[in-house]
Scaffold this motif. Structure first.
Motif, PDB file in Angstrom:
ATOM      1  N   LYS A 100      17.882  70.710  22.722  1.00 21.80           N
ATOM      2  CA  LYS A 100      19.248  70.600  23.247  1.00 21.80           C
ATOM      3  C   LYS A 100      20.224  70.188  22.145  1.00 21.80           C
ATOM      4  O   LYS A 100      21.402  70.495  22.193  1.00 21.80           O
ATOM      5  CB  LYS A 100      19.303  69.556  24.369  1.00 21.80           C
ATOM      6  N   GLU A 101      19.721  69.437  21.169  1.00 20.31           N
ATOM      7  CA  GLU A 101      20.574  68.870  20.134  1.00 20.31           C
ATOM      8  C   GLU A 101      20.844  69.879  19.018  1.00 20.31           C
ATOM      9  O   GLU A 101      20.303  70.973  19.002  1.00 20.31           O
ATOM     10  CB  GLU A 101      19.929  67.620  19.544  1.00 20.31           C
ATOM     11  N   TRP A 102      21.719  69.499  18.107  1.00 19.17           N
ATOM     12  CA  TRP A 102      21.977  70.305  16.910  1.00 19.17           C
ATOM     13  C   TRP A 102      21.438  69.526  15.721  1.00 19.17           C
ATOM     14  O   TRP A 102      22.046  68.589  15.226  1.00 19.17           O
ATOM     15  CB  TRP A 102      23.466  70.578  16.755  1.00 19.17           C
ATOM     16  N   GLN A 161      17.398  73.539  14.571  1.00 15.06           N
ATOM     17  CA  GLN A 161      18.278  74.504  15.243  1.00 15.06           C
ATOM     18  C   GLN A 161      19.133  75.252  14.220  1.00 15.06           C
ATOM     19  O   GLN A 161      19.342  76.458  14.328  1.00 15.06           O
ATOM     20  CB  GLN A 161      19.173  73.795  16.263  1.00 15.06           C
ATOM     21  N   HIS A 208      17.864  76.719  24.458  1.00 16.38           N
ATOM     22  CA  HIS A 208      18.033  75.924  25.685  1.00 16.38           C
ATOM     23  C   HIS A 208      19.373  76.224  26.352  1.00 16.38           C
ATOM     24  O   HIS A 208      20.413  76.255  25.690  1.00 16.38           O
ATOM     25  CB  HIS A 208      17.934  74.441  25.342  1.00 16.38           C
ATOM     26  N   GLY A 211      21.899  73.595  25.593  1.00 15.10           N
ATOM     27  CA  GLY A 211      21.859  73.070  24.231  1.00 15.10           C
ATOM     28  C   GLY A 211      23.071  73.457  23.406  1.00 15.10           C
ATOM     29  O   GLY A 211      23.852  74.333  23.766  1.00 15.10           O
ATOM     30  N   LYS A 212      23.221  72.791  22.262  1.00 15.35           N
ATOM     31  CA  LYS A 212      24.353  73.036  21.363  1.00 15.35           C
ATOM     32  C   LYS A 212      24.212  74.354  20.610  1.00 15.35           C
ATOM     33  O   LYS A 212      25.204  74.924  20.159  1.00 15.35           O
ATOM     34  CB  LYS A 212      24.491  71.871  20.377  1.00 15.35           C
TER      35      LYS A 212
END
Length: 361
Positions: free
Chosen positions: A10-12, A16, A38, A41-42
């Motif tokens: 989900k995060e950056w 990612q 996601h 996500g970001k």
């Protein structure tokens, strides 16, 4: 050749960013590439082409499996490339369900594999057609953990377009907005405030730097569960006026312009693309010997290497650089030279060659 990248974060973070750079690099080189990320996500907000929302609920959750099946049926990939441990499991399960594609997995962290049946099943699985480590350190961890299959090494890479050069006036404005004086010497670090990044050691080292030098600032960029703890620590050490916490920032390339040197004090680190970015900006680096960091930082060449948690030596090396302009200049040139090895184009070409190799095997 049709490639589907899968990432569940989900995060950056660095993983990612690397998945996106590879996806975009392949598209630019004529490869039909898709990226499933996601659905909350970001990554979804940053990917401009061929992005597929993946409703991920857990590694073996039926919802995750069903939604990945839908994506696979839609794309019909020749290769599925899983970019994190959570995406590897459903990608493997689909092969057992009869879906035919070559499976590539990239391991990005230098954590030891959990001693569980699930982890052993995943990483020694015959249905992985290629297992890739992003550094020699990660590769060695996999081997020491009993992974018997061959492990490829492909370094992470960055696009030099991330190197943003600001004019002197814009640099002054940015410093002013950050509460940094024009005469301040600025040490910076970028990362999530999580235990293995060990910002506590960096802040303790910076306290000793402040005891020796005036007009010095520490710029810390990122968010995470330990952010408030680190703000509290800087107050307890009476250096909060010298530490700037930006929180999450999109303009990392611009922020590198206000730094005089970079610090990375991780306890564990697969490679660290923020250090690569700092080197592309010509910054000397003081780092710990964690994971892949010694593959980026050469002691007494483009920076200094210190033992994990050794805040006194880290402070000593920072102070040496603070007092030696000639050394900063020399290390700066050497950092830029080493960074050439970690260009995005190199990474994309190596993955492209790997894909071709396993398709014809």
């Amino acid at each position: 050749m049709k490639v589907l990248h899968v990432d569940t974060g989900k995060e950056w973070r660095g993983g990612q960013r690397q998945a996106l750079l590879l996806h975009e690099g392949l598209l630019e080189n004529g490869v039909e590439s898709y990226l499933a990320g996601h659905n909350s996500g970001k990554l979804m907000k940053k990917c401009k082409r061929n992005y597929l929302e993946y409703s991920y609920k857990g590694e073996v959750n039926p919802v995750s499996i069903i939604n990945l099946i839908k994506i696979i049926k839609h794309v019909k990939p020749d290769i599925v490339h899983s970019h994190d441990a959570h995406s590897l499991t459903p990608s493997l399960i689909l092969k057992y369900l009869g879906f035919e594609y070559k499976l590539v997995h990239t391991r990005r962290v230098d954590f030891h594999i959990k001693n569980s049946l699930m982890s052993r099943w995943k990483y020694n699985n015959k249905n992985i057609d290629s297992l890739v480590a992003i550094s020699e350190a990660v590769k060695n961890i996999l081997i020491s953990d009993g992974i018997k299959r061959p492990v490829e090494k492909i370094y992470s890479g960055l696009d030099r377009s991330s190197v943003v050069k600001l004019s002197d006036n814009k640099k002054k404005d940015l410093k002013r907005n950050l509460g940094i004086n024009g005469s301040d010497f600025v040490i910076g670090s970028v990362g999530n405030f999580v235990p293995h990044k060990d910002f506590k050691t960096l802040i303790r080292a910076f306290k000793l730097v402040c005891d020796e030098k005036k007009n010095v600032k520490l710029l810390l960029v990122g968010e995470g569960k330990l952010l408030n703890d680190m703000k509290k620590l800087s107050k307890e050490l009476d250096i909060s006026g010298n530490v700037v916490f930006t929180g999450y920032a999109e303009n990392i390339g611009e922020l590198m312009n206000v730094l005089d040197l970079y610090a990375a004090t991780s306890q564990e680190e697969g490679l660290n693309t923020s250090v690569i970015e700092a080197m592309m900006h010509g910054l000397p680096v003081v780092a710990t010997k964690a994971g892949g960091l010694p593959e980026l930082v050469k002691d007494e060449y483009n920076g200094y290497l210190c033992e994990v948690k050794d805040y006194k030596r880290i402070a000593d090396r920072l102070i040496i650089l603070l007092n030696d302009e000639e050394k900063i200049h020399r290390f700066s040139l050497n950092s830029f030279e080493i960074s050439e090895k970690f260009k995005e184009a190199n990474m994309v070409e190596k993955y492209r060659n790997l894909y071709h190799k396993i398709l014809i095997a």
